[in-house]
Design an enzyme around this catalytic site. Structure first.
Site, PDB file in Angstrom:
ATOM      1  N   GLU A  48      32.108 -13.885  41.123  1.00 19.58           N
ATOM      2  CA  GLU A  48      31.947 -13.823  42.555  1.00 19.58           C
ATOM      3  C   GLU A  48      30.777 -14.117  43.049  1.00 19.58           C
ATOM      4  O   GLU A  48      30.027 -12.478  42.571  1.00 19.58           O
ATOM      5  CB  GLU A  48      33.141 -13.675  43.829  1.00 19.58           C
ATOM      6  CG  GLU A  48      33.267 -14.097  44.451  1.00 19.58           C
ATOM      7  CD  GLU A  48      33.684 -12.950  45.588  1.00 19.58           C
ATOM      8  OE1 GLU A  48      34.308 -13.589  46.912  1.00 19.58           O
ATOM      9  OE2 GLU A  48      34.580 -12.514  45.065  1.00 19.58           O
ATOM     10  N   ARG A  78      39.462  -4.782  29.856  1.00 17.16           N
ATOM     11  CA  ARG A  78      38.662  -4.396  31.557  1.00 17.16           C
ATOM     12  C   ARG A  78      37.961  -2.886  30.494  1.00 17.16           C
ATOM     13  O   ARG A  78      38.118  -1.974  29.865  1.00 17.16           O
ATOM     14  CB  ARG A  78      39.262  -4.863  32.588  1.00 17.16           C
ATOM     15  CG  ARG A  78      38.102  -3.513  33.535  1.00 17.16           C
ATOM     16  CD  ARG A  78      38.766  -3.555  34.960  1.00 17.16           C
ATOM     17  NE  ARG A  78      37.938  -3.007  35.934  1.00 17.16           N
ATOM     18  CZ  ARG A  78      37.885  -3.636  36.991  1.00 17.16           C
ATOM     19  NH1 ARG A  78      39.071  -4.655  37.280  1.00 17.16           N
ATOM     20  NH2 ARG A  78      37.333  -2.808  38.139  1.00 17.16           N
ATOM     21  N   LYS A 120      33.536  -4.228  43.283  1.00 15.59           N
ATOM     22  CA  LYS A 120      32.679  -4.302  44.248  1.00 15.59           C
ATOM     23  C   LYS A 120      33.068  -4.111  45.640  1.00 15.59           C
ATOM     24  O   LYS A 120      31.955  -3.534  46.292  1.00 15.59           O
ATOM     25  CB  LYS A 120      32.158  -5.996  44.271  1.00 15.59           C
ATOM     26  CG  LYS A 120      31.580  -6.792  42.899  1.00 15.59           C
ATOM     27  CD  LYS A 120      31.006  -7.945  43.343  1.00 15.59           C
ATOM     28  CE  LYS A 120      32.321  -8.810  42.451  1.00 15.59           C
ATOM     29  NZ  LYS A 120      31.812 -10.141  42.691  1.00 15.59           N
TER      30      LYS A 120
END
Length: 728
Positions: A222, A442, A452
């Site tokens: 994104e 992850r 973020k």
């Protein structure tokens, strides 16, 4: 095709490291494709008494090169050798011959020339041929590993081999395929698994539905922030498997939330991907498919698979938790179409609604409880402007665009695992082409935030200088702190496709980085300004000598070293000295300490030294760095950093504001030798006895040069300074 058997003599000399590594690399991609059998013998039966052999179609292959070529050709999925690419295969064949003719010898003189040739060739290359590991890398590495001459030199005088050869050799040795070859004999019962460090994984991803040349992966960031180390892993994973299967990788910007997204972030992501070697040859945007997704949303409404809901957010959350259906769930198709039209207009009524998929409000899997798939947003989009007032959610957009764009395998972190069933439901409900999902772990690091939203908080609160702050886990931040792209790539690829969720320490990453920079970092001298001690050196005269920038790497050239009757010493070193003792001034010689003057607080203010160049530096216990007090010395500023947060593992419910490290940036004014004036931004050096540093900002008329200390990976240096500070 059934597994092919590779037979290896476990006591052979030279040992078959190369073919074992090739077999391990193939098995990592195509499980159990090569069956390895060990014989407790110095050689195998046969006319040539080989160290390894393979029988196939009535033929026996007994040389390393013949076996490696055969295994690679029979298993093209591994991407180790492609006979359909004549340029690549020809180069690989040439290097295999090079290994067989030039490296497989004990003639030291000829090997010395061969090592220099190989070092020169690897100057600007990460791999022997192309941009990924091939049988050329594994066979040459195996040949070197089994060479007594090479083993002796790499252990005692690696500088004689050349920095680039040593760098490449250590990188190949760090691959799991190579590690398997090194330990397979001792662990025959675990031969198919190979060695596995606690925080390393494998690439046994099991792409069972993959076809060579037809695999398509995607990396969908994104554009609402900068690329961090977790994103880098996902990008490299997707690139790895696209390359392995000779497919393609799509960089898709998931731009479905105009409130957060900016063109600036998109451009920075492209730049950072290029830095880690992930090409943006194929770029798309989720916004490219807004029209198609809108039509698919209408299709779902018309088929009774979606409904508009004006329930407020808090109530909707409570109902989903309690598994209670919304009051809007049974609205008519006509009413839902009317409301969705209002949403598309961004009207007052439309803004109160969202569109939800009608799946199963009572499901034990929360992601299936009628998730929101469209919501209103009046913020202009950075690409589509004000054309749209409604935008799809990621959960709706991702499976649709994956299917439409031709993605064959959606690789994503296992935090999305609960959503996999939802992903499949969307595709099935819309009658779209199926996409195979594979999730991997992850990357989570101690004392580190990867969210973020939380990183943005640090930027907004002024705790950091920006998204490229050296304390940030962004690609730009860790690069600014001195992490090489090569170390980052090696470390991420070492993690493999493991699905184990681990909390990783930073030490291995920085230790790997140290191995890469140490052979090529020029050496300089700096002395801290605070408490600096001026020493008088009797017997010394002013002169300038040329000394190597790196004692073990002559290729880096020389520096000018100034000598004179007055020198600077660090206060910390000066305090250790005693009158009458003999110490060594590095790169000069021995001196006697004749007189030490201290102030009332015990700080050393001056020292008288007497030069004794005939002294034996091997007999002194103290080796000190020093700097001549003259006009060539220059003022600099050294920076060091602590972790941004004080808690090793952040847990749900923790407030970030309560975890902020009170002081995480440290500045130390210093004096450096004049050679540092020629350095450029981004140059990595070592200040002797102080550590590795990267030049962050060259000197200007108004400020000295800024150098950032690069972590070395040593446990003591990686500890939180906040934890070590005395508690009040």
């Amino acid at each position: 095709m059934s597994a092919i058997k590779l037979v290896v003599a476990s006591k052979a000399s030279p040992f078959s490291y190369g073919v074992l590594a090739v077999a391990a690399q193939i098995n990592a991609v195509k499980k159990d494709a090569v069956q390895v059998e060990f014989r407790d013998a110095k050689n195998l039966d046969g006319a040539s008494k080989p160290a390894a052999s393979v029988s196939y179609n009535g033929e026996t292959y007994e040389t390393t090169n013949a076996i490696a070529r055969l295994l690679a050709r029979l298993n093209p999925e591994a991407g180790l050798y492609n006979p359909q690419d004549p340029i690549s295969s020809t180069l690989i064949d040439q290097w295999l011959d090079f290994a067989e003719t030039k490296l497989a010898t004990s003639d030291f003189k000829s090997l010395d020339a061969t090592y220099k040739e190989l070092n020169k060739y690897l100057t600007l290359r990460s791999y022997i041929v192309g941009y990924q590991v091939t049988i050329a890398d594994l066979v040459i590495w195996g040949t070197l590993r089994s060479s007594p001459v090479f083993a002796r030199i790499v252990k005692t005088k690696p500088e004689n081999l050349g920095a680039y050869l040593v760098r490449w050799y250590e990188y190949v040795a760090s691959l799991e395929a190579a590690e398997y070859a090194l330990t397979a004999v001792q662990k025959q019962d675990k031969a198919s698994k190979g060695p596995k460090a606690a925080d390393q994984g494998k690439f046994e991803i099991g792409l069972t539905e993959a076809e060579m040349g037809k695999v398509c992966t995607r990396f969908p960031p994104e554009p609402s922030g900068y690329l961090h180390i977790g994103h880098a892993k996902a990008a490299l994973m997707n690139q790895y498997f696209a390359d392995t299967y000779k497919g393609k990788l799509i960089i898709r910007f998931d731009d479905t939330n105009p409130s957060k997204e900016k063109t600036e972030f998109e451009e920075s992501i492209k730049e950072d991907l290029a830095l880690i070697g992930v090409p943006s040859n194929i770029v798309s945007h989720t916004s490219d498919f807004f029209d198609q997704m809108y039509e698919l949303a209408l299709k779902m409404i018309k088929e009774g698979k979606a409904y508009c809901d004006d329930t407020d957010q808090a109530t909707m959350r409570e109902q989903r938790t309690a598994r209670v259906p919304s009051k809007c769930r049974d609205n008519s198709i006509e009413e839902n179409l009317r409301r969705f039209a209002e949403m598309a207009k961004g009207s007052e009524e439309g803004l109160k609604n969202c569109l939800r998929a009608k799946i199963d409000y009572a499901s034990p899997n929360g992601t299936m409880r009628d998730p929101v798939i469209y919501r209103c947003n009046l913020t202009p989009h950075h690409y589509t402007g004000d054309k749209w007032k409604v935008y799809p959610t990621y959960d709706f957009a991702c499976p649709i665009v994956d299917s439409i764009e031709g993605v064959s395998h959606a690789l994503r972190t296992n935090e999305y695992r609960d959503r996999n069933v939802q992903y499949d439901w969307m595709i099935e409900a819309l009658g779209l082409r199926k996409v195979t999902i594979w999730d991997f772990s992850r990357m989570n690091f101690v004392y580190t935030l990867l969210s973020k939203r939380k990183l943005q908080w640090f930027v907004d609160q002024g705790h950091v200088s920006g998204w490229d702050d050296p304390r940030f886990p962004t690609v730009r931040g860790i690069r600014r702190r001195g992490l090489t792209i090569e170390a980052l790539k090696q470390y991420i690829l070492m993690q493999g496709a493991s699905q184990n969720t681990l909390l990783l320490e930073w030490d291995k990453l920085w230790a790997l980085n140290r191995k890469i920079i140490d052979p090529i970092a020029p050496r300089y001298v700096a002395v801290l300004k605070e408490g600096v001690v001026v020493c008088n050196v009797s017997g010394a005269t002013a002169e300038v000598k040329e000394l190597p920038l790196h004692k073990k790497n002559a290729e880096l050239g020389n520096k000018k070293t100034h000598y004179g009757p007055q020198i600077y010493l660090d206060q910390e070193d000066a305090k250790t000295l005693e009158e009458g003792e003999e110490v060594t001034l590095m790169d000069w010689g021995n001196v006697f300490v004749r007189k030490i003057v201290k102030d009332a607080q015990g700080e050393v203010t001056s020292i008288d030294l007497e030069l004794h160049l005939a002294g034996d530096f091997k007999k002194t216990k103290k080796k000190l760095t020093w700097l001549t007090k003259d006009e060539d010395a220059t003022n600099i500023l050294l920076f060091d950093y602590d972790y941004l947060i004080t808690k090793k593992k952040v847990e749900e419910g923790d407030e970030v504001k309560d975890l902020v490290t009170p002081v995480s940036e440290f500045k130390f004014p210093a004096i450096a030798d004049g050679n540092t004036k020629n350095l450029k931004k981004g140059d990595i050096i070592q200040f002797e006895r102080k550590g590795y540093f990267i030049l962050d900002a060259p000197a200007t008329d108004s400020q000295p040069a800024h150098f950032i200390r690069i972590p070395d990976g040593k446990a003591a240096n990686m500890a939180s300074k906040a934890d070590a500070a005395p508690k009040k």
